[in-house]
Design an enzyme around this catalytic site. Structure first.
Site, PDB file in Angstrom:
ATOM      1  N   GLU A  21      32.231  39.400  34.661  1.00 57.11           N
ATOM      2  CA  GLU A  21      32.832  38.190  34.095  1.00 57.11           C
ATOM      3  C   GLU A  21      31.798  37.093  33.801  1.00 57.11           C
ATOM      4  O   GLU A  21      31.937  35.956  34.264  1.00 57.11           O
ATOM      5  CB  GLU A  21      33.944  37.679  35.010  1.00 57.11           C
ATOM      6  CG  GLU A  21      35.049  38.714  35.209  1.00 57.11           C
ATOM      7  CD  GLU A  21      36.115  38.294  36.206  1.00 57.11           C
ATOM      8  OE1 GLU A  21      36.077  37.135  36.686  1.00 57.11           O
ATOM      9  OE2 GLU A  21      36.986  39.120  36.516  1.00 57.11           O
ATOM     10  N   ASN A  43      31.008  43.833  32.858  1.00 55.74           N
ATOM     11  CA  ASN A  43      32.459  43.982  32.942  1.00 55.74           C
ATOM     12  C   ASN A  43      33.120  42.619  32.783  1.00 55.74           C
ATOM     13  O   ASN A  43      32.645  41.623  33.333  1.00 55.74           O
ATOM     14  CB  ASN A  43      32.803  44.576  34.322  1.00 55.74           C
ATOM     15  CG  ASN A  43      34.246  44.973  34.474  1.00 55.74           C
ATOM     16  OD1 ASN A  43      34.776  45.746  33.688  1.00 55.74           O
ATOM     17  ND2 ASN A  43      34.900  44.468  35.510  1.00 55.74           N
ATOM     18  N   HIS A  85      43.781  43.695  32.097  1.00 58.33           N
ATOM     19  CA  HIS A  85      44.935  43.180  32.840  1.00 58.33           C
ATOM     20  C   HIS A  85      45.936  42.684  31.793  1.00 58.33           C
ATOM     21  O   HIS A  85      45.835  41.558  31.308  1.00 58.33           O
ATOM     22  CB  HIS A  85      44.506  42.050  33.781  1.00 58.33           C
ATOM     23  CG  HIS A  85      43.551  42.497  34.850  1.00 58.33           C
ATOM     24  ND1 HIS A  85      43.906  43.410  35.813  1.00 58.33           N
ATOM     25  CD2 HIS A  85      42.250  42.162  35.093  1.00 58.33           C
ATOM     26  CE1 HIS A  85      42.877  43.620  36.621  1.00 58.33           C
ATOM     27  NE2 HIS A  85      41.857  42.880  36.201  1.00 58.33           N
ATOM     28  N   GLU A 101      40.026  48.107  34.831  1.00 57.46           N
ATOM     29  CA  GLU A 101      40.937  47.460  35.789  1.00 57.46           C
ATOM     30  C   GLU A 101      42.343  47.373  35.197  1.00 57.46           C
ATOM     31  O   GLU A 101      42.961  46.311  35.200  1.00 57.46           O
ATOM     32  CB  GLU A 101      40.426  46.062  36.149  1.00 57.46           C
ATOM     33  CG  GLU A 101      39.016  46.044  36.718  1.00 57.46           C
ATOM     34  CD  GLU A 101      38.551  44.649  37.135  1.00 57.46           C
ATOM     35  OE1 GLU A 101      39.412  43.773  37.377  1.00 57.46           O
ATOM     36  OE2 GLU A 101      37.329  44.447  37.213  1.00 57.46           O
ATOM     37  N   ASP A 141      46.110  47.228  34.510  1.00 55.69           N
ATOM     38  CA  ASP A 141      47.487  47.093  35.000  1.00 55.69           C
ATOM     39  C   ASP A 141      48.290  46.392  33.910  1.00 55.69           C
ATOM     40  O   ASP A 141      47.729  45.705  33.053  1.00 55.69           O
ATOM     41  CB  ASP A 141      47.595  46.363  36.344  1.00 55.69           C
ATOM     42  CG  ASP A 141      46.802  45.064  36.417  1.00 55.69           C
ATOM     43  OD1 ASP A 141      46.745  44.331  35.404  1.00 55.69           O
ATOM     44  OD2 ASP A 141      46.244  44.770  37.482  1.00 55.69           O
TER      45      ASP A 141
END
Length: 446
Positions: free
Chosen positions: A155, A196, A232, A260, A262
């Site tokens: 990030e 990432n 996300h 990651e 979801d």
């Protein structure tokens, strides 16, 4: 510009020839085996302290890559300068090794979950660079040969694609990213090294900033092997440009991975929402499978009982593949079905090619070509498929087309019923979409 890129993404899916999926394979084989057969990994983040009982069994059986959710972050391993606690990380790595799983190391340098001595220290550029590279070197060296991928820098960007003013960015500028990667490469030359970030899944300001950053790093000879896209996502909002976005990074010569994943929804979960979530998970898997250098997909927790979403987004949740009782949800079937192997069409019947010829906000035009693959003429034909993201057929030509839910049926008209051996006929339709417009993955044709 964005509209043109969206259209380009659709055209990149053009000429997609598909055949019926083997449903039994998807039902019987674990996800990790289905993924391996397609040349990708399917991973999950885990909480090390929960790796017992049914949680551990599911993690081991279904996934071939493990990411420690928190156990490798700076505050977990070096809360006091120079004093390291490896217990949590060691547990996750040992679990992965016992179950023939890859390990994704997460994460070495991040602005969050830093110990206060790092975040609140008074640093010169030289001292902070030494602190950072010492930490990277120590952690990567400990797991040399045991961690397959590292999220080296996590990030680093603001929403507009500029450099985040973390303690590292503010003190060292962008150079800290190159320094971290070089330290990681020196500590383990075999590990794959990734940058990432979140909100980079679609083509836009932040992903453009990441794209430019990766180009600069490569131009400087920085040993960056891949780019991670956190994904996300919100129900019904899988980016239409996701595949095209992954592909443009891969075209730079680096691997890409969804790291990651979801997909959260407003609670309570309903059958309709869960069915849409199934389509959304399938759409993300298809985007990865469509890009040769997409190494794999990692879900950020596999069960709702271990998801971070409710704590950060009150009133939202149900974001993972399994419910709180470790029962697979429709999303599980969406992933399995997308990864399932395909079988060739029976001799003497037909094959189908689906092409999105144009796309715009909320709408698209598709052409479907039916080809006789046999040695005798087709005297009448019917094509069936499912629109994977709930797209609707609005108008059709050269075929009688009906739709019930996601299921679409197209039947010949009188003037194109007969197709000679090796010949083909085509029909088209206009459709509508919301959220994303992935192509169908399986057709039946007879």
């Amino acid at each position: 510009m964005l509209r043109r890129l969206i259209a380009a993404a659709a055209l990149l899916a053009a000429a997609l020839t598909t055949t019926p999926a083997t449903a039994a394979a998807a039902a019987d084989a674990p996800l990790r085996d289905l993924a391996a057969a397609r040349g990708v990994y399917l991973g999950t983040a885990v909480t090390g302290g929960k790796l017992t009982g049914g949680y551990a069994d599911t993690a081991a059986t279904q996934f071939d890559s493990i990411t420690p959710g928190n156990e490798m972050k700076w505050d977990a391993v070096e809360s006091v300068r120079g004093q390291f606690d490896w217990a949590g990380a060691d547990r996750v790595v040992a679990f992965a090794e016992a179950h023939a799983q890859k390990v994704r190391g997460h994460t070495l340098v991040w602005h969050s979950q830093l110990p206060s001595w790092v975040n609140n220290g008074t640093w010169t550029a030289d001292t902070l660079r030494t602190v950072m590279t010492d930490h990277v070197t120590t952690e990567v060296s400990r797991y040399k040969g045991r961690v397959d991928h590292w999220d080296v820098v996590n990030e680093p960007l603001n929403e507009d694609g500029t450099l985040r003013r973390s303690v590292f960015g503010a003190t060292l500028g962008e150079s800290y990213i190159a320094d971290a990667f070089r330290a990681a490469r020196a500590a383990d030359p075999a590990a794959k090294l990734y940058v990432n970030d979140y909100s980079t899944d679609a083509i836009g300001a932040k992903s453009d900033g990441m794209y430019d950053l990766v180009k600069r790093l490569l131009a400087q000879g920085v040993p960056i092997d891949g780019v991670g896209f956190q994904a996300h996502l919100i129900l019904g909002q899988v980016p239409a440009s996701m595949e095209a976005n992954l592909r443009r990074f891969a075209d730079l010569g680096v691997d890409v991975a969804v790291t990651e994943l979801d997909i959260r929804m407003t609670l309570p979960a309903t059958a309709e929402k869960l069915d849409r979530q199934k389509s959304d998970y399938a759409a993300v898997m298809r985007a990865c499978l469509a890009v040769t250098r997409c190494a794999g997909v990692t879900v950020w927790g596999f069960t709702d009982s271990d998801s971070w979403i409710p704590d950060f987004f009150p009133g939202e949740g149900a974001a993972t593949l399994y419910d709180e009782g470790l029962n697979p949800k429709p999303a599980y079937a969406g992933v399995a079905g997308t990864l399932a192997p395909t079988t060739p069409p029976p001799a003497g019947v037909c094959s189908v090619t689906y092409t999105v010829t144009s796309q715009w906000a909320g709408g698209f035009t598709a052409q479907v070509t039916v080809r006789n693959t046999g040695t005798t003429a087709l005297n009448g034909w019917t094509v069936r498929w499912a629109q994977p993201a709930g797209q609707r057929v609005a108008q059709a030509w050269n075929a009688a087309v009906t739709q019930t839910g996601e299921e679409v049926t197209a039947t010949h008209l009188s003037y194109n019923a007969t197709v000679p051996p090796g010949g083909s006929t085509a029909f088209g339709f206009n459709g509508t979409w919301t959220g994303s417009n992935p192509p169908p993955t399986a057709f039946t044709c007879a």
